[in-house]
Design a protein around this motif. Structure first.
Motif, mmCIF file in Angstrom:
data_model
loop_
_atom_site.group_PDB
_atom_site.id
_atom_site.type_symbol
_atom_site.label_atom_id
_atom_site.label_comp_id
_atom_site.label_asym_id
_atom_site.label_seq_id
_atom_site.Cartn_x
_atom_site.Cartn_y
_atom_site.Cartn_z
ATOM 1 N N TYR A 277 8.043 9.111 -14.443
ATOM 2 C CA TYR A 277 8.233 8.240 -13.159
ATOM 3 C C TYR A 277 8.325 6.904 -13.418
ATOM 4 O O TYR A 277 7.866 6.282 -12.733
ATOM 5 N N VAL B 70 2.178 1.624 -3.492
ATOM 6 C CA VAL B 70 1.329 2.443 -4.482
ATOM 7 C C VAL B 70 0.926 3.577 -4.121
ATOM 8 O O VAL B 70 1.114 4.645 -5.018
ATOM 9 N N MET B 71 1.076 4.092 -3.064
ATOM 10 C CA MET B 71 0.855 5.478 -2.444
ATOM 11 C C MET B 71 1.994 6.316 -3.044
ATOM 12 O O MET B 71 1.805 7.670 -3.539
ATOM 13 N N SER C 51 5.328 14.254 -12.477
ATOM 14 C CA SER C 51 4.273 13.592 -13.221
ATOM 15 C C SER C 51 4.588 13.455 -14.715
ATOM 16 O O SER C 51 4.008 12.576 -15.538
ATOM 17 N N VAL D 135 3.751 5.728 -5.762
ATOM 18 C CA VAL D 135 3.606 5.762 -7.058
ATOM 19 C C VAL D 135 2.658 6.652 -7.381
ATOM 20 O O VAL D 135 2.994 7.557 -8.189
ATOM 21 N N HIS D 136 1.630 6.838 -6.631
ATOM 22 C CA HIS D 136 0.610 7.825 -6.778
ATOM 23 C C HIS D 136 1.239 9.256 -6.668
ATOM 24 O O HIS D 136 0.978 10.481 -7.411
ATOM 25 N N TRP E 271 0.889 -1.205 -0.007
ATOM 26 C CA TRP E 271 0.045 0.119 0.244
ATOM 27 C C TRP E 271 0.810 1.344 -0.162
ATOM 28 O O TRP E 271 0.481 2.218 -0.847
ATOM 29 N N GLN F 161 3.334 10.207 -9.259
ATOM 30 C CA GLN F 161 2.480 10.733 -10.602
ATOM 31 C C GLN F 161 1.950 12.022 -10.348
ATOM 32 O O GLN F 161 1.568 12.702 -11.542
ATOM 33 N N THR F 162 1.528 12.358 -9.223
ATOM 34 C CA THR F 162 1.091 13.917 -8.971
ATOM 35 C C THR F 162 2.411 14.870 -8.496
ATOM 36 O O THR F 162 1.806 15.930 -8.100
#
Lengths: 145, 231
Positions: free
Chosen positions: B203, B99-100, B200, B102-103, B96, B106-107
């Protein structure tokens, strides 16, 4: 890429990921709980454990690994891998369930050979020595040196 | 780090159209998106080989269990259920945080990404710590693979090959999985070292190493019930 790209990869997000984590933890609890219950046979318990594990794997691949929103080619590659793993496992199970004694039919049945070699026969083998927790020097070895 | 950036600058990103150039855009890709998709397909292909490699071990484990059911049940009682459960929770949580991260990449939230990567690394350390505890316990008891196995008073079929086989698979599979965790820790450290490069626009390494981390988690999802919960 400068336009539209950032929105493109932004499905999911923290809320979805957190929900996925909670679902995964609940399924872990279920699988631990299910292991205390006897579902009739050992293989039934294994089947249930593997079903729950597969549900978790699907959650991980769809949400954490973004397969749900990704280009379909990645999902196809992943599915192909599991398809071939499935073929592998299926044929092994067929083999496992259909093994027969390959003695030719026209040969008289002989006495069943001893399944366990003499050296491994519990009646003939002395009781196992306790495993040394601390390695003490063996007398013979010290003399050799 | 800056040398890496200039290096990549020299190799790509300079098409004749003179539009927006990303220093990480390699010249043989038409767009950044194509470059990203290509890398991702490559990563997924690699992950399939990982699944098949572990798949072979799982099949071997299954066949041995069918051959030595009683021995496998006996041997499994030497594994500590709490340790396996703890490691499962730690690894799921680290997936988790990954993936956070990675997010966040992305931002373009650099600090957030770094924080989540550090937590992931910490989880990996906890996992390996529990593994170390489990392994040293087994070394002390003589619960070792193959010819090194020492018969236990709890063995209901003394002298059977099943026990040594169980621990051969146990050390092979959890060991190979542990090596994957160690490699993953190295990859996360590399991401942290190069954290300033990710945003963004680009990545790819964060995303791909994230995928790697999730497949390692997924393998543990299957290892856990098969080794710790079968009785």
């Amino acid at each position: 890429m400068s336009h539209g790209h950032s929105e493109k990869h932004h499905h999911g997000g923290p809320v979805v990921y957190t929900a996925t984590l909670i679902a995964l933890l609940i399924l872990t609890g279920i699988t631990v709980g299910a292991s205390y219950i006897n579902f009739g046979s050992n293989s039934a318990n294994i089947a249930i454990a593997l079903t729950i594990a597969s549900m978790k794997a699907i959650l991980v691949s769809l949400f954490f690994m973004h397969l749900l929103w990704d280009k379909k080619v990645n999902a196809i590659i992943a599915a192909t891998g599991f398809l071939f793993l499935g073929i592998f496992i299926t044929f092994d199970l067929i083999d496992l369930n259909n093994r027969r004694d390959p003695t030719p039919r026209n040969v008289p049945v002989m006495a069943t050979p001893t399944a366990v070699p003499e050296s491994m026969n519990p009646q003939l083998t002395p009781a196992p020595k306790p495993y040394p927790k601390k390695v003490a020097p063996v007398e013979g070895e010290a003399e050799k040196e | 780090m800056s040398t890496t950036t200039t290096d990549l600058h020299a190799h790509g990103g300079h098409d004749s159209h003179g539009e927006h150039h990303n220093p990480f855009h390699q010249h043989h890709f038409a767009t950044m998106e194509q470059q990203f998709d290509t890398a991702k397909i490559g990563m997924w292909t690699f992950l399939v080989t990982e699944v098949l490699m572990f798949g072979g071990l799982f099949v071997g484990f299954g066949l041995s269990q069918a051959k030595y059911p009683q021995e496998f049940v006996d041997a499994h009682h030497h594994l500590q259920r709490w340790a396996g459960s703890l490691n499962t929770v730690v690894l799921l949580f680290s997936s988790w945080t990954m993936v956070m991260a990675v997010h966040a990449a992305q931002t373009s939230q650099k600090a957030r990404m770094k924080m989540f990567l550090w937590i992931t690394l910490l989880c990996a350390c906890v996992f390996m710590g529990v593994k170390y505890y489990e392994y040293s316990h087994k070394f002390e008891e003589g619960l070792l693979p193959g010819m090194f196995y020492h018969s236990q008073p709890t063995d209901t079929i003394p002298g059977s090959h099943g026990y040594a086989t169980f621990f051969a698979f146990y050390f092979m599979m959890t060991g190979l999985h542990g090596i994957h965790i160690l490699i993953g820790m190295g990859l996360i450290l590399w991401l942290l070292k190069n954290a300033d490069n990710f945003n963004s626009e680009w990545y790819t390494p964060v995303d791909l190493f994230g995928l790697y981390w999730h497949i390692v988690d997924m393998i543990w999802i299957y290892l856990f019930p098969l080794y710790y919960l079968i009785s």
